[in-house]
Design a protein around this motif. Structure first.
Motif, short mmCIF file in Angstrom:
data_model
loop_
_atom_site.label_atom_id
_atom_site.label_comp_id
_atom_site.label_asym_id
_atom_site.label_seq_id
_atom_site.Cartn_x
_atom_site.Cartn_y
_atom_site.Cartn_z
N TRP A 178 -0.21 -1.85 -9.92
CA TRP A 178 -0.69 -0.76 -9.08
C TRP A 178 -2.10 -0.33 -9.49
CZ3 TRP A 178 1.36 0.42 -4.64
CH2 TRP A 178 2.71 0.15 -4.42
N HIS A 179 -2.96 -0.12 -8.49
CA HIS A 179 -4.32 0.37 -8.67
C HIS A 179 -4.54 1.52 -7.70
CE1 HIS A 179 -5.42 -3.02 -11.22
NE2 HIS A 179 -4.69 -3.75 -10.39
N ILE A 233 0.85 -1.20 0.00
CA ILE A 233 0.00 0.00 0.00
C ILE A 233 0.89 1.25 0.00
CG2 ILE A 233 -1.67 1.34 1.35
CD1 ILE A 233 -2.99 -1.10 0.42
N ARG A 234 0.53 2.23 -0.81
CA ARG A 234 1.17 3.55 -0.75
C ARG A 234 0.06 4.54 -0.39
NH1 ARG A 234 4.84 3.27 -6.18
NH2 ARG A 234 2.83 3.69 -7.13
N LEU A 235 0.05 4.97 0.85
CA LEU A 235 -0.95 5.92 1.31
C LEU A 235 -0.53 7.31 0.87
CD1 LEU A 235 -3.55 6.14 2.97
CD2 LEU A 235 -2.12 6.45 4.98
N GLN A 236 -1.37 7.97 0.08
CA GLN A 236 -1.03 9.28 -0.47
C GLN A 236 -1.63 10.43 0.33
OE1 GLN A 236 1.05 9.61 -3.01
NE2 GLN A 236 1.25 7.43 -3.33
N ARG A 237 -2.88 10.28 0.80
CA ARG A 237 -3.54 11.39 1.47
C ARG A 237 -4.66 10.88 2.36
NH1 ARG A 237 -4.97 13.98 -2.89
NH2 ARG A 237 -7.03 13.08 -3.09
N CYS A 264 -13.83 3.10 9.26
CA CYS A 264 -14.00 2.90 7.83
C CYS A 264 -12.94 1.90 7.38
CB CYS A 264 -13.91 4.20 7.04
SG CYS A 264 -12.33 5.01 7.08
N GLN A 265 -13.28 1.15 6.34
CA GLN A 265 -12.33 0.18 5.81
C GLN A 265 -12.58 -0.02 4.32
OE1 GLN A 265 -12.65 -3.59 7.76
NE2 GLN A 265 -14.76 -3.93 7.15
N VAL A 266 -11.51 -0.41 3.63
CA VAL A 266 -11.57 -0.76 2.23
C VAL A 266 -11.11 -2.21 2.14
CG1 VAL A 266 -10.75 -0.25 -0.10
CG2 VAL A 266 -11.05 1.62 1.57
N VAL A 267 -11.99 -3.06 1.56
CA VAL A 267 -11.73 -4.50 1.56
C VAL A 267 -11.80 -5.04 0.13
CG1 VAL A 267 -12.49 -6.73 2.46
CG2 VAL A 267 -12.79 -4.68 3.84
N LEU A 268 -10.81 -5.81 -0.24
CA LEU A 268 -10.84 -6.56 -1.49
C LEU A 268 -11.55 -7.86 -1.16
CD1 LEU A 268 -9.91 -6.90 -4.44
CD2 LEU A 268 -7.78 -7.85 -3.55
N VAL A 269 -12.80 -8.03 -1.62
CA VAL A 269 -13.58 -9.20 -1.26
C VAL A 269 -13.53 -10.31 -2.30
CG1 VAL A 269 -15.14 -7.95 0.28
CG2 VAL A 269 -15.74 -8.18 -2.12
N SER A 270 -13.06 -9.98 -3.50
CA SER A 270 -12.81 -10.98 -4.54
C SER A 270 -11.87 -10.36 -5.57
CB SER A 270 -14.12 -11.43 -5.21
OG SER A 270 -14.63 -10.43 -6.05
N PHE A 310 -5.18 6.29 -1.92
CA PHE A 310 -4.04 5.38 -1.81
C PHE A 310 -3.93 4.53 -3.05
CE2 PHE A 310 -7.57 2.98 -0.07
CZ PHE A 310 -7.37 1.68 -0.49
N GLU A 311 -2.77 3.91 -3.18
CA GLU A 311 -2.49 2.98 -4.26
C GLU A 311 -2.17 1.63 -3.64
OE1 GLU A 311 -0.23 5.46 -7.61
OE2 GLU A 311 0.65 5.68 -5.60
N PHE A 312 -2.51 0.57 -4.33
CA PHE A 312 -2.20 -0.76 -3.82
C PHE A 312 -1.85 -1.69 -4.97
CE2 PHE A 312 -6.58 -1.36 -5.02
CZ PHE A 312 -6.66 -2.69 -5.41
N LYS A 313 -1.09 -2.71 -4.63
CA LYS A 313 -0.88 -3.84 -5.55
C LYS A 313 -0.81 -5.09 -4.71
CE LYS A 313 4.14 -3.64 -6.24
NZ LYS A 313 5.18 -3.63 -7.27
N THR A 314 -1.46 -6.13 -5.20
CA THR A 314 -1.52 -7.40 -4.48
C THR A 314 -1.83 -8.53 -5.46
OG1 THR A 314 -2.49 -8.55 -2.57
CG2 THR A 314 -4.00 -7.24 -3.92
N GLU A 315 -1.53 -9.73 -5.03
CA GLU A 315 -1.94 -10.93 -5.75
C GLU A 315 -2.83 -11.80 -4.87
OE1 GLU A 315 1.66 -12.70 -7.26
OE2 GLU A 315 1.97 -11.07 -8.68
N ILE A 316 -3.19 -11.27 -3.69
CA ILE A 316 -4.07 -11.97 -2.76
C ILE A 316 -5.51 -11.72 -3.17
CG2 ILE A 316 -4.81 -12.11 -0.34
CD1 ILE A 316 -1.97 -11.17 0.39
#
Length: 122
Positions: free
Chosen positions: A82-83, A2-6, A46-52, A23-29
């Motif tokens: 990166w997303h 994760i790259r937290l920008q602001r 608050c949360q941001v979740v990759l659910v699939s 923020f920006e993220f990259k993952t393979e999970i």
């Protein structure tokens, strides 16, 4: 990764309480909590979740209720690239943008939640 920008969390904007995060993220999970933030002065979070592979959920608590917005992508976001995620929330609306795909959640005066999905291209 994760790259937290602001991150901004303010009271007293023209629409009451205002929060934004970018923020920006990259993952393979496939499933992961990308970001979690708990408010110190209340039981809110608050949360941001990759659910699939193709679905990201922004969830927050407020006024004793849990609310969320789901972003359904047309492609995998756990591809190791990166997303970007941008979230803006105030008393009137929540806007979530993932890789330029905008999901807007507007609260009307009756406190009901409506969803309006639109696409945004620069």
């Amino acid at each position: 990764v994760i790259r937290l920008q602001r991150v901004n969390n303010k009271k007293g904007s023209e629409h009451g309480h205002f929060a934004e995060v970018f923020f920006e993220f990259k993952t393979e999970i496939e499933k992961s909590v990308l970001l979690f933030y708990e408010m110190v002065d209340r039981d809110n979070y608050c949360q941001v979740v990759l659910v699939s592979e193709q679905k990201i959920v922004y969830e927050w608590s407020g006024e004793g209720r849990v609310k969320n917005i789901t972003v359904n992508m047309e492609y995998r976001v756990n591809d190791g690239r990166w997303h970007t995620v941008s979230i803006e929330r105030n008393i009137m609306e929540v806007v979530v943008v993932v890789d330029m795909e905008e999901i807007r959640n507007i609260q009307n005066l009756n406190r009901r939640i409506t969803k309006n999905k639109s696409y945004f291209v620069q």
